[in-house]
Design a protein around this motif. Structure first.
Motif, PDB file in Angstrom:
ATOM      1  N   GLY A 204       0.810  -1.207   0.000  1.00 37.12           N
ATOM      2  CA  GLY A 204       0.000   0.000   0.000  1.00 37.12           C
ATOM      3  C   GLY A 204       0.846   1.261   0.000  1.00 37.12           C
ATOM      4  O   GLY A 204       2.083   1.214   0.118  1.00 37.12           O
ATOM      5  N   PRO A 205       0.187   2.436  -0.102  1.00 42.11           N
ATOM      6  CA  PRO A 205       0.931   3.706  -0.191  1.00 42.11           C
ATOM      7  C   PRO A 205       1.866   3.962   0.982  1.00 42.11           C
ATOM      8  O   PRO A 205       2.970   4.486   0.795  1.00 42.11           O
ATOM      9  N   ARG A 206       1.440   3.629   2.200  1.00 38.70           N
ATOM     10  CA  ARG A 206       2.300   3.894   3.364  1.00 38.70           C
ATOM     11  C   ARG A 206       3.551   3.025   3.344  1.00 38.70           C
ATOM     12  O   ARG A 206       4.649   3.499   3.664  1.00 38.70           O
ATOM     13  N   ARG A 207       3.406   1.774   2.970  1.00 37.01           N
ATOM     14  CA  ARG A 207       4.574   0.895   2.901  1.00 37.01           C
ATOM     15  C   ARG A 207       5.518   1.345   1.787  1.00 37.01           C
ATOM     16  O   ARG A 207       6.742   1.366   1.977  1.00 37.01           O
ATOM     17  N   ILE A 208       4.963   1.721   0.645  1.00 38.43           N
ATOM     18  CA  ILE A 208       5.813   2.192  -0.455  1.00 38.43           C
ATOM     19  C   ILE A 208       6.524   3.481  -0.068  1.00 38.43           C
ATOM     20  O   ILE A 208       7.711   3.674  -0.375  1.00 38.43           O
ATOM     21  N   ALA A 209       5.832   4.351   0.642  1.00 35.97           N
ATOM     22  CA  ALA A 209       6.474   5.587   1.098  1.00 35.97           C
ATOM     23  C   ALA A 209       7.631   5.287   2.036  1.00 35.97           C
ATOM     24  O   ALA A 209       8.678   5.966   2.008  1.00 35.97           O
ATOM     25  N   ALA A 210       7.471   4.278   2.891  1.00 35.79           N
ATOM     26  CA  ALA A 210       8.555   3.915   3.807  1.00 35.79           C
ATOM     27  C   ALA A 210       9.758   3.358   3.041  1.00 35.79           C
ATOM     28  O   ALA A 210      10.911   3.666   3.359  1.00 35.79           O
ATOM     29  N   VAL A 211       9.486   2.541   2.021  1.00 38.32           N
ATOM     30  CA  VAL A 211      10.586   2.028   1.197  1.00 38.32           C
ATOM     31  C   VAL A 211      11.285   3.177   0.469  1.00 38.32           C
ATOM     32  O   VAL A 211      12.521   3.221   0.384  1.00 38.32           O
ATOM     33  N   LYS A 212      10.501   4.120  -0.022  1.00 38.69           N
ATOM     34  CA  LYS A 212      11.092   5.291  -0.674  1.00 38.69           C
ATOM     35  C   LYS A 212      11.984   6.065   0.289  1.00 38.69           C
ATOM     36  O   LYS A 212      13.070   6.539  -0.091  1.00 38.69           O
ATOM     37  N   GLN A 213      11.562   6.173   1.535  1.00 39.64           N
ATOM     38  CA  GLN A 213      12.374   6.867   2.532  1.00 39.64           C
ATOM     39  C   GLN A 213      13.660   6.096   2.825  1.00 39.64           C
ATOM     40  O   GLN A 213      14.728   6.703   2.990  1.00 39.64           O
ATOM     41  N   MET A 214      13.589   4.761   2.854  1.00 38.02           N
ATOM     42  CA  MET A 214      14.806   3.969   3.060  1.00 38.02           C
ATOM     43  C   MET A 214      15.774   4.176   1.896  1.00 38.02           C
ATOM     44  O   MET A 214      16.988   4.305   2.104  1.00 38.02           O
ATOM     45  N   HIS A 215      15.237   4.210   0.690  1.00 42.98           N
ATOM     46  CA  HIS A 215      16.082   4.501  -0.477  1.00 42.98           C
ATOM     47  C   HIS A 215      16.723   5.875  -0.353  1.00 42.98           C
ATOM     48  O   HIS A 215      17.922   6.050  -0.606  1.00 42.98           O
ATOM     49  N   ARG A 216      15.925   6.869   0.045  1.00 41.39           N
ATOM     50  CA  ARG A 216      16.460   8.224   0.171  1.00 41.39           C
ATOM     51  C   ARG A 216      17.576   8.275   1.211  1.00 41.39           C
ATOM     52  O   ARG A 216      18.626   8.907   0.986  1.00 41.39           O
ATOM     53  N   LEU A 217      17.372   7.628   2.349  1.00 43.37           N
ATOM     54  CA  LEU A 217      18.378   7.667   3.406  1.00 43.37           C
ATOM     55  C   LEU A 217      19.685   7.007   2.965  1.00 43.37           C
ATOM     56  O   LEU A 217      20.776   7.507   3.273  1.00 43.37           O
ATOM     57  N   LEU A 218      19.579   5.897   2.237  1.00 41.01           N
ATOM     58  CA  LEU A 218      20.788   5.194   1.816  1.00 41.01           C
ATOM     59  C   LEU A 218      21.503   5.877   0.658  1.00 41.01           C
ATOM     60  O   LEU A 218      22.731   5.868   0.584  1.00 41.01           O
ATOM     61  N   TYR A 219      20.721   6.520  -0.257  1.00 39.12           N
ATOM     62  CA  TYR A 219      21.299   6.928  -1.531  1.00 39.12           C
ATOM     63  C   TYR A 219      21.148   8.394  -1.888  1.00 39.12           C
ATOM     64  O   TYR A 219      21.741   8.841  -2.857  1.00 39.12           O
ATOM     65  N   ARG A 220      20.347   9.146  -1.153  1.00 38.09           N
ATOM     66  CA  ARG A 220      20.115  10.528  -1.573  1.00 38.09           C
ATOM     67  C   ARG A 220      20.379  11.542  -0.461  1.00 38.09           C
ATOM     68  O   ARG A 220      20.371  12.740  -0.717  1.00 38.09           O
ATOM     69  N   SER A 221      20.611  11.072   0.743  1.00 32.35           N
ATOM     70  CA  SER A 221      20.693  11.999   1.868  1.00 32.35           C
ATOM     71  C   SER A 221      22.097  12.489   2.166  1.00 32.35           C
ATOM     72  O   SER A 221      22.289  13.448   2.928  1.00 32.35           O
TER      73      SER A 221
END
Length: 262
Positions: A204-221
């Protein structure tokens, strides 16, 4: 009774369920065990200490259970274990394990493994994976559930690829790939996260948003690996729906041995 073509050679000591089908000119060794409903195509060779579960489709010319392509191998009684409901297309080669690891090469269940795929000694392949044509797994590789490996992709020894990750066509994978990420190229690079695959699996949207945040923390932050790990762990409290996904990521990052692709 088991349907064995008259030209097939099946050792009397092999244990085949009565519903197994064996095609022309197939060869099955004495230490092979095959579960109900599995079909074995023409000219397939299944040898070694190989256990195959239920309802697998093994296409012609596969070679399963041969000794490892490892000079250290000295005839130890190692194994190949294959689960249920796998499709294994033509010319695939899966080797038994080695004494230097757990001694077992393991393929899970419901995997779609296309032609010419090689799974080397001591690999551990999860469930629901797709390995496209000519994907090559070197020794000791671990693939999580729902992983997709593109055609002509090579994976270096001891690499781990986390659940729901995707490696694109003709990639050279020499470092660990965290769960949910999409990578490709040579040199390998992270291109994003596997959002379409997650949607198809009911995220669902909340789970996908959390995965997106994990991606951001590892690769964009711009954070260090350890800083990103700490902040990812905290996501479980702020997004309870994604706690299991966060646990998958944190467990993976805690076990990284070759460094992650960054």
């Amino acid at each position: 009774m088991t349907s064995i073509h008259p030209t097939a050679i099946v050792d009397p000591a092999a244990a085949l369920d009565e519903s197994v089908s064996v095609g022309p000119y197939a060869v099955i060794g004495p230490h092979v065990r095959v579960g109900a409903g599995t079909t074995i195509g023409a000219h397939a060779v299944i040898e070694g200490r190989t256990t195959i579960g239920r309802d697998n489709r093994i296409f012609p010319f596969c070679a399963l259970g041969a000794v490892p392509q490892d000079k250290k191998y000295a005839g130890e009684p190692t194994e190949l274990v294959i689960g249920d409901a796998n499709t294994i297309r033509e010319f695939c080669t899966f080797n038994v394990g080695t004494a230097q690891d757990a001694g077992v090469t393991r393929i899970g269940s419901d995997n779609w493994i296309m032609a010419y795929v090689h799974v080397a000694h001591d690999c551990q392949v999860g469930d629901h994976t797709i390995l496209a044509n000519n994907a090559t797994l070197a020794g000791h590789v671990h693939l999580g559930d729902w992983v997709f490996i593109g055609g002509l992709t090579g994976i270096h020894q001891f690499v781990k690829i986390g659940a729901h990750a995707m490696a694109g066509f003709a990639s050279a994978v020499s470092q660990d790939v965290p769960p949910f990420m999409t990578v490709d190229g040579n040199p390998l690079a992270v291109r994003g996260f596997n959002v379409e695959g997650l949607r198809r699996r009911g995220f669902g949207p909340r789970r996908i948003a959390a995965v997106k945040q994990m991606h951001r923390l590892l690769y964009r932050s711009g954070k260090t690996f350890e800083e990103a790990r700490r902040e990812i762990t905290e996501l479980a409290d702020s997004v309870p729906e994604a706690a299991a996904d966060v646990a998958v990521m944190t467990a993976f990052l805690a076990g990284v041995t070759r460094g992650i692709v960054r």
